[in-house]
Every structure is written in structure tokens, then in C-alpha cells.
Scaffold this active site. Structure first.
Site, PDB file in Angstrom:
ATOM      1  N   ASP B 127       0.827  -1.211   0.000  1.00 33.15           N
ATOM      2  CA  ASP B 127       0.000   0.000   0.000  1.00 33.15           C
ATOM      3  C   ASP B 127       0.861   1.261   0.000  1.00 33.15           C
ATOM      4  O   ASP B 127       0.524   2.250  -0.633  1.00 33.15           O
ATOM      5  CB  ASP B 127      -0.926   0.008   1.220  1.00 33.15           C
ATOM      6  CG  ASP B 127      -2.016  -1.057   1.073  1.00 33.15           C
ATOM      7  OD1 ASP B 127      -2.202  -1.537  -0.065  1.00 33.15           O
ATOM      8  OD2 ASP B 127      -2.646  -1.403   2.086  1.00 33.15           O
ATOM      9  N   CYS B 128       1.968   1.203   0.704  1.00 28.01           N
ATOM     10  CA  CYS B 128       2.827   2.399   0.753  1.00 28.01           C
ATOM     11  C   CYS B 128       3.796   2.474  -0.432  1.00 28.01           C
ATOM     12  O   CYS B 128       4.245   3.542  -0.821  1.00 28.01           O
ATOM     13  CB  CYS B 128       3.570   2.478   2.081  1.00 28.01           C
ATOM     14  SG  CYS B 128       4.249   0.907   2.625  1.00 28.01           S
TER      15      CYS B 128
END
Lengths: 127, 490
Positions: B127-128
Site C-alpha cells: 500500500d505504501c
């Protein structure tokens, strides 16, 4: 002077080196020999001043003769480590007063051993 | 007595007296240590050799969308990524996946030469850091940091190498010719940094050094540090390094490596240091070890001094053997002179260590779960004499249920070996006695060798059994690939 002699299926069976030595009264030093059943290649060393006479006799006996003039060469990759020094059978390489690897190329017999050991791929035969 | 501050003040004023380690030997011999200590402020030492334990940390900055590297390759040489998103460590001896004679060392060299290299990476896709792959070209200008951090460099002295075996060995010590055909050695002896400060008074953690033309630092003792075979862990900015003092190389049959130029200035604080910097090659001893024995503890052939090694010939078993260095004195001298110039010009100041490195440490061997030796796998050998008939040999194989018959003389000394294949061959050529078909050049092992050595011999020569012999070549037993497979359960 170094000469590369090529023998075909006929000449490879004759004692050509001894015959040439006797006929010319010249010592012939065999440096490298690769002799098979049907052909052969020999590198010999002969005194500079007798080279032409030796070549003439060899050619008469139908041996192919080539003077070796292009010897081992070096590019800028050399770091003068000296790993080649103990590998060369004819002591072409040595460290000079500046600790640089110096080459006595006239002693080179084209065996190529140094090319395979050089860690920086600095040595080659010019084509 | 001088302090480092006094020496640095002299550097600032331009009145400092700097000499190379080579010059210092003559000065100490001529003037004596007391006068030399008074006259000379700094001695520059140097080495230039292949240092495998070398690598570079690089930070590339973030891509858009950003990526956390799972795997990364520079010119198809893989680097380590198990750190933060775009930090990598590229090791010098890592081999390229596509190019022969090319590795991490060559990528480092190209970067120092100002060239671009191709960077290819795959990401985890989080996600990051959502990105899953990237392909780009980078040079040293494009990256944030490129810091050389080397776990083990500048060996104080090193064991010289020779080869008693009957085949050519291609090693990290260069090519070793059979039957003690040559000797190779590494290190620059009397001009090498640590030999000039064997008590590690000025060479320690935090000492500023010359690393491939850049200002670098000692960050600790090196791995495997074990004086007088001392080593150093060093760091330096790759962006400031100069091509003259770094060279990628490749040792055939081993791996890529990299020649590094390292120079360390020794401040002459007192008589004791002046005396230490006067050390000469004949006082620096090492051993010549035999690479013909493929074990961790290779046998020592003899003790030798760097003076003898540098003479180009050493005596082994009464024969003159030619010697090759692996380190370049020519460039090591250039390192010493360059560092001397930098200090004289006021571009390089000396620093004392913030902490000293250990002066006595032992280099331990690897802890292994167990070392299984040949003796455990050895079975009784059915031996025969060379005048035995083919029929009798064939009969013996059937009766004893074996495929290999070592051929021995009256003293049980190994003369050859006959296999069931040889018996088949004997029938086709009409041979009558085993001596006509036996293999005379037998590959053997000793009983106390690790089984791994027997296995590698079986694979290398594509054979299925090895007679086990003692040092007088008498047959003690046999080890077969069948027994090994059964016992190891493979």
C-alpha cells in the site's frame, strides 16, 4: 628469430628439423610442438643471422614457414601487479626499477598462458 | 614527542615534513630513529591489491509511484535489498547473470568512470510502495548516496600460495601451476599500512585514510582481523573516488574482484613510531601454503619473508620456484606519493583514532554441525594382483558382489583399478590379464578427508568409487557412491 612451421601429412613424417639443422649447421631450438598424425605445427627459435638460410631449406622441403613478428601485447588495463611473471614459460615479464611490469616480447612463444591468468584482461595477441 | 594537533598546525602552515614509507626506511637507516622522529612528521603508507570484501551502499531516491525493492540488478548484477525501500548493497564479487567475466566490481568501476548503468528492479507492491517494477539508467550523479563500505580490506600480510597437486588450480590467488610450479603472494610488505603501525596506535576507528583517491575513514577492525594478519573495515564516498586508484578484475575460475588503492598516513608522534615505520621486508614473515590440499587448514610448505617473495624466486624442496605478486607496488607507490602531495598541499589532515582496534584476536573456523569423514563411509576393498586373469577377476566380482577391484602389488601399494566396465571391455578386445585393461591413473582419497571431498571427486571425474589409501599409497578400503548415497539417504 621465431618461426612458425606448418607440416602437412607428408612432411610431418620426415625428420625435417634435424635435417635442416645438419644442412645449415645451425642450432634449432624447438619451443612448442603440436604434432598430430596428419599435420603438425612447431615453433622454433633460430639465430637471427641464420634465419633466412634456415627458412630457405625448410621451404625447399615443402614446409610452410611463417616468421613470428607479432608477439604478446598489452592495453591500458594493466595495473602492474605481476601475476603474469611466474606463469610465462620464457620469462617475458619482469618488474623494472620503477616496479612496472616490463615485457621482453622477443622471448614470447605465443603459448597464451599469460592471457588466461591476467586479472584485468590486459594481455592479447594483436591480429 | 609531537601531538596530532601540532602536526595538523604544520600542515596548515605548509611546513609539514611528509615522506613515503619507502623513503622512511632509508631515513631511519641513515639518521637513526631519534633523529628521524624529530625530522619527519608524517609517513604515508600504501597498498594496491585485489580486495574481494568490498561493496557499495547506494540510495536511489523514490520513483513515482514509489517502489520497495524486492530484487534489484545493476547491469544484470544482483544487489542486496533487505533494507529500506530504495537502499541497496552491491558486492564486488557478485557475478553478472548475463555477461561473462563481469560482476559487481565492474559495475562499481563503471560508476566511478562516470558511466551510466542499467538499473532493473522488481517490487513487493505494498500500500505504501505500490509499484511492482522499474527499469532505468543511473549514474553517480543521479543517486543520493553512493558509499563504499568494505568489511575487510588492506590485509597487513597474507599467506603466499603454491600447489603440490598435479593439476592447474585457478584460485583467488591467481593461477597456481602443478608440482610447485609457482608461488603467488599478496600485500605490499614494508610499505603496507598496518606493518608500519603494528601496535595500532594511530591506525584505529575514526582514522582518516586515502581510499581510492577519496578521503575515507576506518570504521573498525576488519572481519577475520587477527594480527599480524590484521584487516580493516573502511568507508569512503564513491562519488569522490578516482579511476586511477580502483580497477575491476576477474580471477579465472574464481570470481570478479576489485583492486583498491588504500593509503594511511602515520603521524610520527615519537621514537617508537619512527622505529616501527623503519620496518623492512626481511622482518615481515608469512608462510607459503599448499592449495593442492582442498581443506580449510592447508599445509604450510615453509616460512618466508616478504624480501624473499619480492626477490622473484623462493626455494621449495631444493628447487627455485618463480614468484608472482598479486598487489601492484607501482600503484601502491603512486598512492603513497599522492597522499603525501595531498598532505603537503593542506588538503588532507590527520586524525587520531577515537577507539583502538583489537591487537590480539583469533580468527575462528566455522562451527559446523558435523564433519563426516571418508573413514565412516569406507568399506573393505577386494584387491587383486595385476597378473590375475580376466575370468578370475570377473568371477571375484560376482562372488563378492562388487564392481571395483583395486589392483595392488605385494606391499598392498595401489597400482590401478579394474571396474566391471573394464571386464566388458576386456572381452571385446580379447584381453587376458587385468593389467591390460586396468586404469593406472587412479583417483583416490585419504581416510581422514571430509566426505564432501570424496563426493566432489566422484562428480568431477564422473566415477563411482574411490580407493582409500594411506600416505604410502597402500589400499585401506574403498568408498563407493552407492554407500555414500545409502548412508546420507540421498
Amino acid at each position: 628469430m621465431l618461426l612458425l612451421l606448418r607440416f602437412d601429412s607428408k612432411t610431418v613424417r620426415e625428420p625435417i628439423i634435424s635435417m635442416t639443422s645438419i644442412k645449415t649447421g645451425t642450432p634449432i631450438n624447438i619451443l612448442k610442438a603440436d604434432v598430430g598424425a596428419r599435420r603438425g605445427e612447431i615453433i622454433v627459435e633460430v639465430p637471427e643471422e641464420r634465419a633466412k638460410e634456415v627458412e630457405k631449406i625448410l621451404i625447399e622441403m615443402e614446409v610452410e614457414v611463417q616468421e613470428i613478428t607479432k608477439t604478446i601485447a598489452r592495453n591500458d588495463n594493466c595495473v602492474h601487479c605481476g601475476l603474469c611473471i611466474s606463469i610465462c614459460p620464457t620469462e617475458v615479464f619482469r618488474l623494472n626499477g620503477e616496479n612496472k611490469v616490463e615485457m621482453k616480447t622477443e622471448k614470447c612463444i605465443h603459448c597464451g598462458a599469460c592471457i588466461k591468468v591476467c586479472p584485468t584482461m590486459a594481455l592479447y595477441f594483436p591480429i | 614527542m609531537k601531538s596530532i594537533e601540532e602536526i595538523n598546525a604544520k600542515i596548515r602552515e605548509g611546513s609539514v615534513c611528509v615522506v613515503t614509507a619507502k623513503e622512511m626506511k632509508e631515513i631511519v637507516t641513515e639518521m637513526g630513529t631519534k633523529k628521524a622522529a624529530k625530522e619527519v612528521d608524517v609517513v604515508t603508507t600504501g597498498t594496491f591489491g585485489a580486495m574481494c570484501s568490498t561493496g557499495v551502499f547506494i540510495n536511489f531516491g523514490h520513483a513515482d509511484p514509489p517502489i520497495k525493492f524486492k530484487r534489484v540488478w545493476l547491469n544484470d548484477v544482483e544487489a542486496y535489498t533487505g533494507m529500506a525501500a530504495v537502499d541497496i548493497f552491491l558486492g564486488a564479487t557478485k557475478i553478472s547473470e548475463t555477461r561473462e567475466f563481469y560482476g559487481g566490481a565492474h559495475v562499481i568501476e563503471e560508476l566511478v568512470f562516470g558511466k551510466e548503468v542499467e538499473m532493473r528492479a522488481i517490487g513487493f507492491g505494498t500500500d505504501c510502495y505500490p509499484r511492482k517494477e522499474i527499469l532505468t539508467s543511473i549514474s553517480l550523479q543521479d543517486v543520493n548516496q553512493a558509499v563504499m563500505v568494505n568489511p575487510r580490506n588492506a590485509y597487513q600480510r597474507y599467506r603466499a600460495a603454491t600447489n603440490s597437486s598435479e593439476r592447474i588450480l585457478r584460485t583467488y590467488m591467481g593461477t597456481l601451476l602443478p608440482n610447485y610450479g609457482n608461488v603467488t603472494f599478496a600485500g605490499t610488505g614494508e610499505i603496507s599500512p598496518m606493518n608500519n603501525d603494528p601496535e595500532f596506535r594511530t591506525i584505529g576507528i575514526g582514522t582518516r585514510i586515502f581510499l581510492c583517491g577519496a578521503r575515507g575513514y576506518i570504521i573498525g577492525e576488519g572481519t577475520q582481523h587477527s594480527p599480524p594478519f590484521g584487516t580493516l573495515m573502511v568507508k569512503g564516498n564513491l562519488k569522490e573516488m578516482k579511476p586511477d586508484f580502483l580497477k575491476a578484475c576477474y580471477f579465472p575460475g574464481y570470481a570478479p574482484s576489485i583492486f583498491l588503492g588504500i593509503g594511511i598516513p602515520i603521524p610520527v608522534l615519537d621514537d617508537e613510531i619512527a622505529k616501527a615505520t623503519g620496518i623492512k621486508d626481511d622482518e615481515i614473515k608469512t608462510t607459503i601454503i599448499d592449495f593442492g590440499v582442498p581443506r580449510r587448514d592447508r599445509p604450510t610448505v615453509r616460512e618466508v619473508s616478504y624480501a624473499e617473495l619480492k626477490s622473484g624466486k623462493v626455494e621449495i624442496n631444493g628447487q627455485d620456484v618463480r614468484v608472482s605478486p598479486l598487489s601492484s607496488y607501482y600503484i601502491a607507490e603512486k598512492v603513497m606519493k599522492e597522499l603525501k602531495k595531498m598532505i603537503e598541499k593542506g588538503e588532507f589532515f590527520l586524525s587520531m583514532p577515537v577507539e583502538r582496534v583489537k591487537r590480539n584476536e583469533i580468527f575462528k573456523p566455522m562451527k559446523q554441525r558435523e564433519i563426516r569423514i571418508v573413514r565412516e563411509f569406507m568399506t573393505k576393498a577386494v584387491t587383486i594382483n595385476e597378473d590375475l586373469s580376466i575370468e578370475d577377476a570377473a568371477m571375484l566380482m560376482i562372488q563378492k558382489n562388487v564392481n571395483h577391484l583395486p589392483v595392488v602389488d605385494k606391499e598392498k601399494v595401489l597400482k590401478g583399478i579394474v571396474t566391471s566396465w573394464d571386464i566388458a571391455k576386456a572381452i571385446t578386445v580379447g584381453a587376458r590379464r587385468v593389467e591390460e585393461v586396468m586404469t593406472r591413473d587412479v583417483v583416490t582419497v585419504f581416510p581422514d578427508e571430509p566426505i564432501a571431498i570424496a563426493i566432489s571427486k566422484l562428480e568431477k571425474y564422473d566415477i563411482s568409487a574411490l580407493p582409500v589409501i594411506d600416505n604410502k599409497k597402500r589400499v585401506l578400503g574403498i568408498v563407493t557412491s552407492e554407500t555414500i548415497s545409502k548412508m546420507l539417504g540421498v
